[in-house]
Each structure stands twice: as structure tokens, then as C-alpha cells.
Enzyme design. Structure first.
Site, PDB file in Angstrom:
ATOM      1  N   LYS A   4       0.607  -1.414   0.040  1.00  0.00           N
ATOM      2  CA  LYS A   4      -0.280   0.117   0.042  1.00  0.00           C
ATOM      3  C   LYS A   4       0.683   1.500   0.377  1.00  0.00           C
ATOM      4  O   LYS A   4       1.253   1.447   0.685  1.00  0.00           O
ATOM      5  CB  LYS A   4      -0.710  -0.171   1.078  1.00  0.00           C
ATOM      6  N   GLU A  17       9.304   1.489  11.813  1.00  0.00           N
ATOM      7  CA  GLU A  17      10.199   1.898  10.559  1.00  0.00           C
ATOM      8  C   GLU A  17       9.253   3.219  11.462  1.00  0.00           C
ATOM      9  O   GLU A  17       9.113   3.817  10.177  1.00  0.00           O
ATOM     10  CB  GLU A  17      10.520   2.189   9.210  1.00  0.00           C
ATOM     11  N   CYS A  24      13.071  11.016   7.820  1.00  0.00           N
ATOM     12  CA  CYS A  24      12.957  10.292   9.076  1.00  0.00           C
ATOM     13  C   CYS A  24      14.478  10.163   9.533  1.00  0.00           C
ATOM     14  O   CYS A  24      14.101  10.667  11.116  1.00  0.00           O
ATOM     15  CB  CYS A  24      13.362   9.012   9.124  1.00  0.00           C
ATOM     16  N   GLU A  46       9.520  16.028  15.049  1.00  0.00           N
ATOM     17  CA  GLU A  46       9.367  15.636  13.998  1.00  0.00           C
ATOM     18  C   GLU A  46       9.306  16.702  13.146  1.00  0.00           C
ATOM     19  O   GLU A  46       7.889  16.915  13.198  1.00  0.00           O
ATOM     20  CB  GLU A  46       9.071  14.587  13.745  1.00  0.00           C
TER      21      GLU A  46
END
Ligand code: NAD
Length: 450
Positions: A153, A228, A262, A352
Site C-alpha cells: 500500500k 520504521e 526520517c 519531528e
């Protein structure tokens, strides 16, 4: 409802798709389940050959795939080409790994004990929009090498490269049903995959928030899960480092992919005695980052993924701003490289940002550097800049993070394990380590008694 796919550098629609829904997920899982028995039985030489053929097709179509990725994500074309090259290398690596991940024989009383590595079955692979093809390959390579079938996906904003890859998979001769792609909204398509009783494992890359909900959803059917997730990595610069080299590299440690990475080292920790000199060098190198048209070979930073994301990023670019660069006016979701002096308690240092905004934070000594680097819920990546080898290793051992580099920004290599500590997730991708989480260990005891 249609899924409208936009080029973030121009805001033009580049594709309109019929999104998948629950029925399409169920059909894809059924196809993957039906294909599993035949795929796991394919001999190791043939499975390796098919993966090698896929790697070659990716290489043959590298320009096309890089253009798709560049237009859909707003990535500079040179970077997109490097990412596609990695995708080819990932499939080559896992073609070579097919017959090198195996069991053992264990001496036991009364017989012999054998272990086998068995595939899990249908794996649901859920990937984000920042490195769509790359991250898909990190999951597909080991999943297929171990004999699993998959439902992939892609993120709803960036489905195009995955759909093209699915065509190359068939062209490579990998049987129908082994790789299935469902492009649709995460809360419908992703969630159904997570809850589907015939899916054995979810390999998820994305935000920590959604990762936590994936973990909860997978618990119901005791699925294997690898996550992750997000990061807030530190770039630790000691006064004894080659400051010119560290400052030249630092912008690319956080502004590559417009900071939508990331592994972005978005907290730049600088030893106080080198602060003035380093900040001067960093402002200079940041001012030279080439921001603009992703199709231009010389461009180093493109736009953000969406208008909504730009709003979020902008909310961090305030306070003691040391530098703000230039960016095109628009159309396109542009945002300038921004350096903010902060403390580790400030919002820009805790959350983040996922955009081109870096927090500059001073530290006094080695112990404080390690403490600040670890003062975050995340633990994905990071860099240490010093000329003292023993210190580099001490600090690397002290930082709770899955991937660290010394005098370098690099986080990702095909043959080495990649993944997080703490709320950056668990499980490892890439290298031989990834194969562990796409297989089960089966133990068979054989009596040798007469
Ligand atoms: P996201 O979590 O919003 O979405 C990731 C994927 O999950 C998408 O395909 C999305 O459609 C799907 N999804 C959304 N809701 C879902 C649900 N309820 N159930 C199942 N699937 C669902 O992340 P994003 O905005 O696409 O990507 C940015 C995030 O990804 C950042 O936090 C970044 O740090 C992280 N990321 C991590 C890594 C890593 O390797 N650690 C790599 C790249 C990106």
C-alpha cells in the site's frame, strides 16, 4: 471519489485514479493467499533469477522511474535517480540472499535437530510518501526472497511509482498474485490490511502516531509487525572536528528531500567553544543549497509534499531564527532552508518537523552531548563529527539510536541494518537482518535411535 495525484512543484494534477477500498484489499489479499503455495515452492535458483530480472528491469527503466518519483514527490531529479539506483541494488542484494538465509543443525540427545526458515505467508507492506519506491523495495526484496507474497500500500499522495513497479514485477516473470498494489486512503485500505485475518505480517513505515495504531490493530490477530517510524536525530559537532567539512555536510543532513526524511539530523548540537565559527560556516553552506525546479539537474532541494504540510512546517520556523534562505514564490509548496537557535526543550527540538528547519543547540562537553542527543522519544539516526576516534566510538555507543555515522551523514546502505530504537520503531530493514522478520524459524527433531 477519485484519488487526485499532484506534482508538488507545480500544483498540477498528474494523475487521477480510482482509489482502492475494502473490497479491493480483500481481493488483493485473496490473490496473494492463492499465490503463496506456488511462490514458496519456487526453487531458490529460480526465485533468485526472478529477483535479479526485476533488478535489471528497474535499471533499464531508471530514467522513467526517477522522473515519476521526481514529479510525484517534488524530488530533485539527481536525487531521484540515486534512489532508483538503490532500488535496483536492493533487488540484486536480495536475489543473492535467497540461498544464504538458512537453518542449522543442532546436536541434541537421541537425534538431530534441524531448523528451517519458513515464509510467513501474505505480508502487508505500508509505505509513506517521502521515499515511495525506495522504502517499498526495502520491504519487497526480503519479503519475496523469503518466499512470501505481498500486498503493497503506497501513500495516497504518491502511488505512481509503486503502480509502475507492479507492472515491472509481472514483466520480470514473477507470477500474478505474488505482488499486489492497492492505492487508497490509509484509514481504509491500510487499516483493513492491518486487521485482515489472512495477512501474517505488517511491515510499516510512517509516523509514530500511525505506527502505534498499526501495532494496536495488529494485536487482534497476533500479526508480526515491524515499524520504521519518525525521528529527531542529532548531528553532534565537537570542537576538534574538521569544522569546514562538518558544516559543508550538515545542510544535506537535514534539508535533503526538503527535510522530509526520517533520518534528518534536525538537531545540530555544537560544542560551545566552536559555536561562533561553526554557525558562521553553516550559514554560509546553507545559503548555497540550490532550491528550485526538481527537473533541473543542479537542484538540491525541491518543494514540500503539500500545502497542508507546509503550514505545519511553517509553525516551527520561528523564535531565534539564525538564517532563512530563499525559495520560489509558487505555484508549488515551497519552503526555505531555516536555521533556528534553540534549546533542547523547545518545540522545534522536540517534535519531528519533517521539513527544512533545523534546531541549533549548544553543548558544553561530551557527557552533555550524549545526554542531549538521547533527550528525545526517538532513536533512529545521527552523526558524530570529531577527529578523536576513541571519542567517536564512546559517543556512538552512548547514543540510543539504530543508525549512526562518524564524520558522515549517511544512514542507509543496502547491506547494513536500518531501523530505530525507542519510538522510532523496531525491526530492521536492509542487509541480511531484514530476512529475520520475513521468516519464521521452524524446529524439526529427527530421532536417530535404532
Ligand atoms: P503516515 O504515518 O501518515 O502514513 C504512512 C502510511 O500509512 C501511508 O501509506 C498511509 O496511507 C498509511 N496509513 C495512514 N493511516 C493508517 C492507518 N490507520 N492504518 C494503516 N495505515 C495507515 O506517514 P507519512 O506522512 O506518509 O510519512 C511521514 C512519516 O514517515 C514521518 O513520521 C517519517 O519520519 C516516517 N518515516 C519513517 C521512516 C523510517 O524508516 N523510520 C522512513 C520514512 C518515513
Amino acid at each position: 471519489m477519485t484519488l487526485t495525484v499532484v506534482n508538488p512543484a507545480t500544483e498540477e494534477t498528474i494523475a487521477e485514479l480510482e482509489p482502492a477500498g475494502i473490497d479491493e484489499v480483500d481481493e488483493a489479499v485473496a490473490r496473494a493467499r492463492d499465490a503463496f503455495a506456488a511462490w514458496r515452492a519456487v526453487g531458490v535458483s529460480d526465485r533468485a533469477r526472478l529477483l535479479r530480472r526485476l533488478a535489471s528491469l528497474v535499471e533499464e527503466h531508471a530514467d522513467e522511474l526517477a522522473r515519476i518519483e521526481s514529479e510525484n514527490v517534488g524530488k530533485p531529479i539527481a536525487g531521484a535517480r540515486a534512489e532508483v539506483a538503490m532500488v535496483g541494488n536492493v533487488f540484486h542484494f536480495y536475489a543473492g540472499a535467497v540461498d544464504k538465509h538458512h537453518g542449522e543443525t543442532i546436536p541434541v540427545d537421541g537425534g538431530v535437530d534441524l531448523t528451517f526458515r519458513e515464509p510467513l505467508g501474505v505480508c502487508g507492506l505500508i509505505v509513506p510518501w517521502n521515499f515511495p519506491l525506495n522504502i517499498a523495495s526495502w520491504k519487497l526484496g526480503p519479503a519475496l526472497a523469503c518466499g512470501n507474497t505481498v500486498v503493497l500500500k503506497p501513500a495516497e499522495l504518491t502511488p505512481l511509482s509503486a503502480l509502475r513497479l507492479a507492472e515491472l514485477v509481472l514483466e520480470a516473470g514473477i507470477p500474478e498474485g505474488v505482488v499486489n498494489v492497492v492505492a487508497g486512503p490509509g484509514r481504509v485500505v491500510g487499516q483493513r490490511l492491518v486487521e485482515h485475518p489472512d495477512v501474517a505480517k505488517i511491515a510499516f513505515t510512517g509516523s509514530t502516531e500511525v505506527g502505534a495504531s498499526v501495532m494496536r490493530g495488529a494485536a487482534e490477530t497476533v500479526k508480526r509487525v515491524t515499524l520504521e517510524l519518525g525521528g529527531k536525530s542529532a548531528n553532534v559537532v565537537f570542537a576538534d572536528a574538521d569544522l569546514e567539512r562538518a558544516a559543508a555536510a550538515a545542510p544535506y543532513a537535514v534539508f535533503d528531500n526538503a527535510g522530509q526524511d526520517c533520518c534528518a539530523r534536525s538537531r545540530i548540537l555544537v560544542e560551545r567553544s566552536a559555536w561562533d565559527r561553526f554557525v558562521e560556516l553553516l550559514v554560509d553552506s546553507t545559503s548555497r543549497v540550490r532550491v528550485g525546479d526538481p527537473a533541473d539537474e543542479a537542484t538540491e532541494m525541491g518543494p514540500l509534499i503539500s500545502a497542508q504540510h507546509r503550514e505545519t512546517v511553517a509553525s516551527y520556523a520561528n523564535g531565534n531564527v539564525v538564517f532563512r534562505g530563499n525559495a520560489p514564490d509558487g505555484p508549488g509548496f515551497w519552503f526555505p532552508c531555516t536555521l533556528v537557535e534553540a534549546t533542547n526543550a523547545d518545540r522545534v527540538a522536540r517534535e519531528e518537523v519533517f521539513g527544512p528547519v533545523a534546531a541549533l543547540i549548544p553543548f558544553g562537553d561530551e557527557a552533555e552531548a550524549i545526554r542531549l542527543a538521547n533527550d528525545t522519544p526517538y532513536g533512529l539516526s545521527g552523526s558524530i563529527w570529531t577527529r578523536d576516534g576513541a571519542r567517536a566510538l564512546r559517543v556512538a555507543r552512548g547514543i540510543d539510536s539504530g543508525v549512526l555515522s562518524v564524520n558522515s551523514n549517511s544512514s542507509v546502505r543496502v547491506a547494513t541494518p536500518f531501523g530505530g530504537f525507542k519510538q522510532s520503531g523496531f525491526g530492521r530493514e536492509l542487509g541480511m537482518h531484514a530476512l529475520e522478520s520475513y521468516s519464521e524459524v521452524k524446529n524439526v527433531f529427527v530421532s536417530t535411535e535404532a
